[in-house]
Every structure is written in C-alpha cells, then in structure tokens.
Design a protein around this motif. Structure first.
Motif, PDB file in Angstrom:
ATOM      1  N   ASN A  66       0.812  -1.221   0.000  1.00  0.00           N
ATOM      2  CA  ASN A  66       0.000   0.000   0.000  1.00  0.00           C
ATOM      3  C   ASN A  66       0.843   1.268   0.000  1.00  0.00           C
ATOM      4  OD1 ASN A  66      -2.741   1.075   0.134  1.00  0.00           O
ATOM      5  ND2 ASN A  66      -2.158   1.854   2.159  1.00  0.00           N
ATOM      6  N   GLN A  67       2.139   1.139   0.316  1.00  0.00           N
ATOM      7  CA  GLN A  67       2.995   2.316   0.416  1.00  0.00           C
ATOM      8  C   GLN A  67       3.764   2.528  -0.892  1.00  0.00           C
ATOM      9  OE1 GLN A  67       2.625   3.921   3.458  1.00  0.00           O
ATOM     10  NE2 GLN A  67       1.199   2.206   3.796  1.00  0.00           N
ATOM     11  N   ALA A  68       3.562   3.662  -1.544  1.00  0.00           N
ATOM     12  CA  ALA A  68       4.309   4.001  -2.765  1.00  0.00           C
ATOM     13  C   ALA A  68       5.534   4.825  -2.393  1.00  0.00           C
ATOM     14  CB  ALA A  68       3.412   4.776  -3.728  1.00  0.00           C
ATOM     15  N   GLU A  69       6.527   4.834  -3.282  1.00  0.00           N
ATOM     16  CA  GLU A  69       7.763   5.563  -3.001  1.00  0.00           C
ATOM     17  C   GLU A  69       7.539   7.068  -2.916  1.00  0.00           C
ATOM     18  OE1 GLU A  69      10.739   4.561  -5.800  1.00  0.00           O
ATOM     19  OE2 GLU A  69      10.867   2.444  -5.215  1.00  0.00           O
ATOM     20  N   ASP A  70       6.532   7.568  -3.659  1.00  0.00           N
ATOM     21  CA  ASP A  70       6.283   9.015  -3.634  1.00  0.00           C
ATOM     22  C   ASP A  70       5.425   9.441  -2.440  1.00  0.00           C
ATOM     23  OD1 ASP A  70       3.882   7.926  -4.287  1.00  0.00           O
ATOM     24  OD2 ASP A  70       3.619   9.013  -6.181  1.00  0.00           O
ATOM     25  N   GLY A  71       5.150   8.494  -1.519  1.00  0.00           N
ATOM     26  CA  GLY A  71       4.390   8.836  -0.323  1.00  0.00           C
ATOM     27  C   GLY A  71       2.902   8.646  -0.450  1.00  0.00           C
ATOM     28  N   THR A  72       2.408   8.349  -1.641  1.00  0.00           N
ATOM     29  CA  THR A  72       0.976   8.119  -1.812  1.00  0.00           C
ATOM     30  C   THR A  72       0.620   6.717  -1.324  1.00  0.00           C
ATOM     31  OG1 THR A  72       1.290   7.317  -4.064  1.00  0.00           O
ATOM     32  CG2 THR A  72       0.855   9.681  -3.773  1.00  0.00           C
ATOM     33  N   VAL A  73      -0.665   6.477  -1.138  1.00  0.00           N
ATOM     34  CA  VAL A  73      -1.120   5.174  -0.682  1.00  0.00           C
ATOM     35  C   VAL A  73      -2.165   4.642  -1.656  1.00  0.00           C
ATOM     36  CG1 VAL A  73      -0.661   5.574   1.760  1.00  0.00           C
ATOM     37  CG2 VAL A  73      -2.876   6.225   0.799  1.00  0.00           C
ATOM     38  N   LYS A  74      -2.199   3.338  -1.777  1.00  0.00           N
ATOM     39  CA  LYS A  74      -3.150   2.690  -2.680  1.00  0.00           C
ATOM     40  C   LYS A  74      -4.556   2.709  -2.092  1.00  0.00           C
ATOM     41  CE  LYS A  74      -3.824  -1.726  -5.088  1.00  0.00           C
ATOM     42  NZ  LYS A  74      -3.270  -3.098  -5.301  1.00  0.00           N
ATOM     43  N   PHE A  75      -4.648   2.431  -0.780  1.00  0.00           N
ATOM     44  CA  PHE A  75      -5.942   2.398  -0.102  1.00  0.00           C
ATOM     45  C   PHE A  75      -5.988   3.501   0.957  1.00  0.00           C
ATOM     46  CE2 PHE A  75      -4.941  -2.220  -0.836  1.00  0.00           C
ATOM     47  CZ  PHE A  75      -5.777  -2.376  -1.937  1.00  0.00           C
ATOM     48  N   PRO A  76      -7.106   4.189   1.140  1.00  0.00           N
ATOM     49  CA  PRO A  76      -7.234   5.105   2.272  1.00  0.00           C
ATOM     50  C   PRO A  76      -7.207   4.309   3.581  1.00  0.00           C
ATOM     51  CG  PRO A  76      -9.354   4.798   1.196  1.00  0.00           C
ATOM     52  CD  PRO A  76      -8.329   4.129   0.320  1.00  0.00           C
ATOM     53  N   GLN A  77      -6.932   4.993   4.693  1.00  0.00           N
ATOM     54  CA  GLN A  77      -6.722   4.305   5.964  1.00  0.00           C
ATOM     55  C   GLN A  77      -7.921   3.444   6.362  1.00  0.00           C
ATOM     56  OE1 GLN A  77      -3.726   4.409   7.685  1.00  0.00           O
ATOM     57  NE2 GLN A  77      -4.654   2.708   8.799  1.00  0.00           N
ATOM     58  N   VAL A  78      -9.122   3.947   6.150  1.00  0.00           N
ATOM     59  CA  VAL A  78     -10.320   3.191   6.536  1.00  0.00           C
ATOM     60  C   VAL A  78     -10.378   1.862   5.792  1.00  0.00           C
ATOM     61  CG1 VAL A  78     -12.846   3.170   6.515  1.00  0.00           C
ATOM     62  CG2 VAL A  78     -11.624   5.265   7.128  1.00  0.00           C
ATOM     63  N   LEU A  79     -10.096   1.900   4.504  1.00  0.00           N
ATOM     64  CA  LEU A  79     -10.138   0.675   3.716  1.00  0.00           C
ATOM     65  C   LEU A  79      -8.973  -0.244   4.065  1.00  0.00           C
ATOM     66  CD1 LEU A  79     -11.519  -0.955   1.539  1.00  0.00           C
ATOM     67  CD2 LEU A  79     -10.240   0.339  -0.193  1.00  0.00           C
ATOM     68  N   LEU A  80      -7.799   0.343   4.320  1.00  0.00           N
ATOM     69  CA  LEU A  80      -6.643  -0.462   4.715  1.00  0.00           C
ATOM     70  C   LEU A  80      -6.929  -1.186   6.030  1.00  0.00           C
ATOM     71  CD1 LEU A  80      -3.696  -1.327   4.197  1.00  0.00           C
ATOM     72  CD2 LEU A  80      -2.979   0.710   5.493  1.00  0.00           C
ATOM     73  N   ASP A  81      -7.534  -0.458   6.996  1.00  0.00           N
ATOM     74  CA  ASP A  81      -7.913  -1.085   8.271  1.00  0.00           C
ATOM     75  C   ASP A  81      -8.811  -2.290   8.028  1.00  0.00           C
ATOM     76  OD1 ASP A  81      -6.497   0.758   9.726  1.00  0.00           O
ATOM     77  OD2 ASP A  81      -8.226   2.006  10.226  1.00  0.00           O
ATOM     78  N   LYS A  82      -9.765  -2.121   7.152  1.00  0.00           N
ATOM     79  CA  LYS A  82     -10.723  -3.193   6.866  1.00  0.00           C
ATOM     80  C   LYS A  82     -10.027  -4.403   6.246  1.00  0.00           C
ATOM     81  CE  LYS A  82     -15.210  -3.929   4.573  1.00  0.00           C
ATOM     82  NZ  LYS A  82     -14.842  -5.138   3.830  1.00  0.00           N
ATOM     83  N   LYS A  83      -9.142  -4.162   5.267  1.00  0.00           N
ATOM     84  CA  LYS A  83      -8.465  -5.255   4.581  1.00  0.00           C
ATOM     85  C   LYS A  83      -7.504  -5.994   5.516  1.00  0.00           C
ATOM     86  CE  LYS A  83      -8.778  -3.681  -0.216  1.00  0.00           C
ATOM     87  NZ  LYS A  83      -9.381  -4.961  -0.670  1.00  0.00           N
ATOM     88  N   LEU A  84      -6.795  -5.229   6.385  1.00  0.00           N
ATOM     89  CA  LEU A  84      -5.872  -5.865   7.323  1.00  0.00           C
ATOM     90  C   LEU A  84      -6.634  -6.703   8.344  1.00  0.00           C
ATOM     91  CD1 LEU A  84      -3.381  -2.910   7.837  1.00  0.00           C
ATOM     92  CD2 LEU A  84      -2.795  -5.163   6.908  1.00  0.00           C
ATOM     93  N   THR A  85      -7.768  -6.198   8.801  1.00  0.00           N
ATOM     94  CA  THR A  85      -8.569  -6.942   9.767  1.00  0.00           C
ATOM     95  C   THR A  85      -9.152  -8.199   9.138  1.00  0.00           C
ATOM     96  OG1 THR A  85      -9.126  -4.876  10.921  1.00  0.00           O
ATOM     97  CG2 THR A  85     -10.513  -6.784  11.381  1.00  0.00           C
ATOM     98  N   GLU A  86      -9.516  -8.119   7.871  1.00  0.00           N
ATOM     99  CA  GLU A  86     -10.044  -9.289   7.168  1.00  0.00           C
ATOM    100  C   GLU A  86      -8.992 -10.393   7.048  1.00  0.00           C
ATOM    101  OE1 GLU A  86     -11.462  -7.773   3.484  1.00  0.00           O
ATOM    102  OE2 GLU A  86     -13.427  -7.181   4.299  1.00  0.00           O
ATOM    103  N   ILE A  87      -7.709  -9.995   6.945  1.00  0.00           N
ATOM    104  CA  ILE A  87      -6.637 -10.996   6.917  1.00  0.00           C
ATOM    105  C   ILE A  87      -6.639 -11.793   8.218  1.00  0.00           C
ATOM    106  CG2 ILE A  87      -4.121 -11.297   6.972  1.00  0.00           C
ATOM    107  CD1 ILE A  87      -3.889  -9.030   4.984  1.00  0.00           C
ATOM    108  N   VAL A  88      -6.837 -11.082   9.330  1.00  0.00           N
ATOM    109  CA  VAL A  88      -6.815 -11.721  10.645  1.00  0.00           C
ATOM    110  C   VAL A  88      -7.982 -12.695  10.787  1.00  0.00           C
ATOM    111  CG1 VAL A  88      -6.901 -11.321  13.131  1.00  0.00           C
ATOM    112  CG2 VAL A  88      -5.643  -9.739  11.648  1.00  0.00           C
ATOM    113  N   GLY A  89      -9.153 -12.317  10.286  1.00  0.00           N
ATOM    114  CA  GLY A  89     -10.308 -13.214  10.394  1.00  0.00           C
ATOM    115  C   GLY A  89     -11.546 -12.568   9.834  1.00  0.00           C
ATOM    116  N   LYS A  90     -12.269 -13.307   9.027  1.00  0.00           N
ATOM    117  CA  LYS A  90     -13.482 -12.779   8.408  1.00  0.00           C
ATOM    118  C   LYS A  90     -14.544 -12.438   9.445  1.00  0.00           C
ATOM    119  CE  LYS A  90     -12.229 -13.290   4.051  1.00  0.00           C
ATOM    120  NZ  LYS A  90     -12.103 -12.142   3.124  1.00  0.00           N
TER     121      LYS A  90
END
Length: 732
Positions: A66-90
């Motif tokens: 999610n971290q780009a070299e120019d400092g931009t992000v692929k996912f906004p924080q809210v969506l990143l939180d959701k995707k990371l939590t989904e990894i832990v357990g649906k």
C-alpha cells in the motif's frame, strides 16, 4: 434476576497460576505491587500476538504494497484497516492488526536487538491497540527490564513456558469470552495486590454485581426479548468492571441481546486495561474515551476557553453505572464546570447546582442524569446505579448546591432507592458506602416514592483482608438485597417514603435586641477593644513618615476628646436606647470633628450590655431589631398534604415564594408548638426561609438500645477486680 456465567475453560486456573509464577520472576526489579505494570500489558501483548502471529507476513505484505515511493497510498486508511482486519479473520468485528513484520517468536530470534524490535513491534499495531500500550506506558517498563537484563528472559518465559506446559492464549483454544474471564481474573489479582495504588480505580466485583442485579431487576421481561438492543455507560469506567459485569449479566440472561458498551476514563492504566479487555473480547474499544469527564480534553486546553470533555456528547443510554471518586475536589475542572453552569443552566449538565469544591460526586450524578433517555422523546427511559459515600446524602445546608441537586432529583421523581452497604467493602477506604438507584421510568408502585434499604448487616468476613477491604457480599447477600429492592415492601431493612418526606424548611428564628447603656469608666475603657475607635490613631499612609506621625497625633487627640466627652456624662444606667441617645448625641455633636456611623456604632457597642429586662431596640421605622447572638434556626418538616413537586417549577423563585406563602400556616403552627412556649418574644424572618432536601438514611434505621443496668455493670467490674487481684497474687 441471575447474572449467569459461561463455564470457564479447564486451563483457566492453570493459566492464572502460570502467569502468576512468571510475575514472581520480576521480584528485585519490581516490588510485588508493581508487577501489574509489566504483566498486564504483556498479557495483552501475548493475546494479540496469539491472534495475529500466523498472519504476520500477510499483514506486512499488504501494508508494504500500500505504500508508494512518492508517499501516496493505494488504499485510504479506513479501507486499509478493513483489509488488514479481514486478513486476521473474516468474523472479526474490531480492528486489530500489526504491520511491523514481527511477532513474539521472531523477537526472540534476535536477542541483541530485543528492545528496539519490541518497540517497533508495538508501534506496528492498529491505532487503538497501540494507544493501549501507550497508555500503559509500556516503553518505560521495556527500558527498565532491558537495563536490568531481564527483557529477553521475561519474553522467553512468557512465550516458551506457556507452550511447554501445553497452555496457550490462542483463540483456537481459548475463546474471546474465556480470555475476557482470564484477563478479568488477573486484573482482580493484580489490583488486590496493589490495592494501595489501584484501589481508586477498582470496585469490588460483588458490589458491581449487586448494582447490576438491582438495575435490571424490574426490566427482566423487556430484556429477555430476542434482538433487543441496550446501551450501557460508565463515565468513570476505570478498568471496565461495571461494563463487564453488566454485559455478563445480560448475556447470561439473554444470549441474543445486542449491547453497546460506552465509557470514559482519565487514568492512563485503567483506560488501557478497559480498552484491552474489550479488544480481547472483540468488542468496540472505540466507545471508551480517554479524558476527564468533567473537565478538559487534555492539559493544553486549560486556559484556552471553555472546553469541557464529555466524550459522548450526543449519546443517551439505557443503563448507567459508576463509582465516582469519593470526596475528591474538582478545583482543576472548576473554571469549565462553572462556565457551563452559568452559560447553559439546564441545557447543560449541571443546571441543578454546584456542590462544594472539595467533593465532585454530585457533578458526576448530574452528568449521568443528562445522559438519560427521555420517554417522551426516545420512547424509553433509563436507570442509573451509582456508588457514593455518605456526603451526598446530607452534606450542604438548605439552599446549598448539594441540597438543590437533591431537590432536583427528588422533585423530578428520579430517586428510586438508596441502599446502605456494610463498611470495609472497598480496598482504599473503610467507610460506609451507599448505592443510589435513579430512574425516569419508575413503575407505578414506585412513583412519588423513595425506598431506603439498610444492608449494613448483609456481609461476611473475608478470610484475608485486602487493604481496607475486610468484608464482602456473598451471592446470597446479593440475592437477598436485590429481593428487598424488587419486593418494594416495608420490612425491618426496607422502608418506603413519600418524596416530600425528604424536604424541609429551614427557618430563621429571631429574638429582639435588648440592651442597657451606661457611660461609666469600665465601659468607656472597652472603647479600646473596638476596631473603629482604635483605628483613629492609625495612619493610612505608608511612606510619608511626617504625614504618618501627624495622622497618628490627630487620631490620638480625637480618641482623647471622645473619652473626655463620654466621661463628662453621668453614669446613669439606661434601659432604653433612644433615651440614652438623647444624652449621648449632644455630647458627640459638640466635638470639633464628625463622628461617622461606624465609629458611633463602636461607641454604642462599648457602652452597652445585653439585658433581658431592657426595652427592645427599634430601627428608625419603629421595627424591632434582632439580636444576632440569640438568632437560631429550626428545621420544619414538610407536611404531607403539600402537593409535589413543591416549587411548581424547579428554578422559579416566584413559584418558590408562592410555596412559602402556602406553608406559612405550617410554620406558624410549628412556632406555636415548638418555639414560643420557650421564647415568647421570638419571630420568623421570612426573608431567610430556605427550602432544603436531605436523605437521613441512618436516622430512619436507628434502633434505640437502652444502657445496661448499673447493677450488672458493677458486678462485672467487681469480678474483674477480683480476677486482677488473683493474678497479682500469683506473681508473688
């Protein structure tokens, strides 16, 4: 209503014992009361690690992607939180992840960098989890353990020994609910061990169970419905005991109930424990707000205007529980509380009044009242259970802030019951405590009534004292006290009162001022005791010595002139002030300087003495003057026939005047029966009459015990004397 509980995991006792043994390994670096500083955050860390460790690489990879070299992000924080939590357990509801690439096992693989890597690991947690470790101030303990060369050993023991004994904190073996029980048990043990430090933030669990049982006692039918939603709040939530016990009670009674748990806490460690407990159970820790409920959001806000910190400003709750600090001053929050009181009145939290600065208990009560659901707006009401010491029951004179707050609560028919608990129930104090039950959804039988319950004898002695805590409630005691409340009947330990039984009028009883006067030598000498006379020879200048000396000499001359004028009068004893003034005034007017009112008052004070045979002193309009030394006050009970609420509009002085007018016959009857037979010349100063409220629970349960017969006491003394003489004889 039974609280109910789920069966504990068979490894529960073994885990508690194992963790306790690990804690004992800290001895030397820490004293036993300090073990919790390491063990509680470490238990939280170990549970989080048990949940997350098998997903370490996947979480790290998603974060890096999610971290780009120019400092931009692929996912906004809210969506990143959701995707990371989904990894832990649906099925996981609350955000919990770690993006550091570490877990506890990997930390042990690099012992030379254990401190730095552990801190990096903690900083990689999701926001609320990281906040928990920040509030634990765990980095300080990491540094302390590292300096003592114990950090690696503690982590190794915690990870290795648990596994080698076949014990684990894995969610595959111990459910979130069971882990919550384990964490709660460890919190209790560590807090009991450290009661002198943690007692302010830990309420005995049996007291909480009693509060919870009573709060739910009349609502069990409604609460048993499938799918019902209930919101619970504690504005001083500490380690979350009130929230946990209420959740346990409701879930034990109705597994299909939906709960929202909310709280606020200003103590760092307690806040961290509460949030950790919720996250461990996969419940919304975001609903626990850090900060001072009465005061400012954080220290930097102080002095920057009006910034009260109600963490849930727009929320209303079905049930509220609290154990506010006993007798703690609110000076830090004073500016903000007073500004809200002045600016918002009843549109804010503190409209009923402000208590004295040295006890903020009733501020918390008003805050909770402001959070009640309103039946006319919300279609449902609320119930409050709060623990106080004795002060809020009766401290504060009629018309004081405390009295007015009690008045507001009782006039609005919110007080359901007050329950007196045994003494020595809390870790940090041995005093008697009281549970207040408030509601704006009273059942028909309770409307206009208040129940007082004396539960001071419902306890058992503890096998081992913990600080000031020597007594405890058994489950039977809890059930018996709850039944007293639920039955709502008159018994030896339960009494029912009308609301107006707690109201009274404080009347000021005056008696006439009667003085005799004499310009004799002894009384003239008393002039020097009068400040206005003595100050004549004191200069108001500070630096001009010549002027100071001139002022003093002029004053001394005036003093002597007054004494000479008074000495020239005859020493006749006058029993009428006006007659004496006819003699005194010409003598004072003959002086070559003016006698001001304060000085004349001082002269009359020196030359007068109280005399019950003298004529009554009157003012310029012929009205009797009151003698302040004979002034007294009387408390007049409120007659039952007066309609309630008493003032017909709480904060309306016009209506209060109407009430006092209506009560004039009651006051006159009281005077005729209780006062005038003893002092026939007394009268009531109606301008000073005040309406007061108090809840004298101890008075209502007082049982007179006649003194023992003197003959029995004498016989016991004689027996003791004989025993002493015999013992002395054996020494020879």
């Amino acid at each position: 209503m039974k609280t109910g509980s789920l069966q504990q995991h068979p490894h529960h006792s073994a885990l508690v014992s194992m963790i306790w043994n690990i804690a004992n390994g800290l001895r030397g670096t820490y004293r036993p009361p300090q073990y919790r500083r390491v063990m509680l955050p470490l238990i939280v860390l170990a549970r989080f690690d048990a949940i997350l460790s098998k997903h370490t690489d996947a979480m790290k990879a998603l974060f890096d992607e999610n971290q780009a070299e120019d400092g931009t992000v692929k996912f906004p924080q809210v969506l990143l939180d959701k995707k990371l939590t989904e990894i832990v357990g649906k099925d996981r509801k609350e955000k919990l992840y770690n993006v550091s690439g570490f877990n506890l096992a990997r930390l042990l693989d690099d012992p030379d960098h254990i401190r730095a890597n552990l801190i990096h690991y903690i900083n990689g947690f999701s926001a609320k989890a990281k906040d928990i470790f920040d509030k634990f101030e765990f980095e300080k303990e990491i540094d302390k353990l590292d300096e003592a060369n114990r950090l690696y050993k503690v982590l190794q023991t915690f990870v290795g020994d648990l596994r080698s004994h076949g014990l684990t904190l894995s969610p595959d073996v111990i459910s979130n609910t069971q882990m919550g029980y384990l964490f709660e048990e460890l919190i209790r043990k560590f807090n009991e061990q450290a009661n002198e430090e943690a007692g302010d933030h830990f309420t005995p669990r049996e007291v909480i169970r009693l509060m919870v049982n009573i709060a739910f006692a009349e609502d069990h039918q409604e609460l048993s419905k499938s799918g019902v939603y209930c919101e619970i709040y504690d504005p001083t939530c500490g380690t979350g005991g009130m929230l946990s016990e209420s959740e346990k009670a409701l879930k034990g009674f109705n597994q299909k109930i939906y709960l929202g748990l909310y709280g606020q806490e200003y103590n760092n460690e307690s806040y961290a424990i509460c949030c950790a407990d919720l996250l461990i159970k996969d419940e919304p820790a975001e609903n626990i707000i850090f900060g001072d409920t009465l005061g400012v959001k954080n220290a930097k806000d102080k002095g920057n205007g009006f910034t009260p910190h109600d963490g849930h400003p727009s929320k209303r709750f079905n049930y509220m529980f609290a154990n506010p600090p006993f007798g703690v001053e609110w000076k830090i929050q004073e500016d903000y509380v007073k500004e809200e009181y002045a600016d918002k009145g009843f549109n804010g939290r503190f409209g009923a009044g402000l208590p004295r600065i040295n006890d903020g208990s009733l501020l918390f009560l008003q805050h909770m009242i402001s959070k009640m659901k309103q039946p006319e707006k919300d279609g449902q009401g609320s119930r409050i259970a709060v623990v106080f010491n004795g002060s809020p029951l009766f401290t504060g004179d009629a018309g004081s802030g405390e009295s007015n707050i009690r008045r507001y609560v009782i006039e609005n028919d919110m007080l359901e019951a007050v329950i007196a608990l045994p003494d020595q129930m809390f870790y940090n104090t041995g005093i008697y405590t009281y549970i207040w039950i408030l509601s704006n959804k009273k059942s028909a039988k309770r409307q206009g009534k208040v129940q007082l319950i004396n539960a001071t004898q419902y306890y058992q002695k503890m096998q081992k004292s913990l600080g000031n805590k020597r007594n405890e409630l058994s489950e039977k005691h809890i059930a018996d006290i709850t039944k007293l409340y639920a039955d709502f009947a008159e018994t030896k330990d339960s009494k029912i009162f009308d609301n107006q039984d707690f109201a009274y009028l404080k009347i000021t009883v005056e008696r006439p001022l009667r003085l005799n006067f004499q310009a004799g030598a002894k009384r003239i000498e008393k002039l020097w005791e009068q400040a206005a006379f003595a100050n004549l020879a004191k200069s108001k200048k500070i630096k001009d010595e010549a002027q100071i000396k001139a002022d003093e000499e002029r004053g001394e001359a005036q003093q002597q002139a007054i004494i000479d004028a008074l000495s020239g009068l005859d020493d006749t004893l006058y029993t009428n002030r006006n007659a004496f003034l006819k003699v005194l005034n010409p003598a004072l007017k003959a002086l070559d300087f003016t006698i001001g009112a304060p000085l004349k008052k001082a002269i009359l004070e020196a030359l007068s003495e109280r005399d019950p045979t003298a004529d009554i002193c009157t003012d310029s309009k012929g009205n009797k003057e009151a003698d302040s030394q004979l002034r007294d006050t009387e408390l007049v009970p409120m007659p039952s026939e007066i309609p309630f609420p008493l003032s017909l509009g709480y904060d309306n002085e016009t209506n209060l005047d109407k009430l006092l007018t209506a009560l004039r016959p009651t006051i006159e009857a009281y005077m005729q029966a209780e006062v005038l037979p003893h002092v026939p010349d007394a009268w009531v100063d109606e301008d000073k009459t005040k309406l007061g409220f108090e809840i004298p629970i101890n008075r209502h349960f007082y049982e007179y015990r006649p003194p023992r017969d003197l003959a029995v006491i004498k016989a016991e003394i004689n027996a003791l004397e004989q025993e002493i003489m015999q013992m002395l004889g054996n020494l020879q």
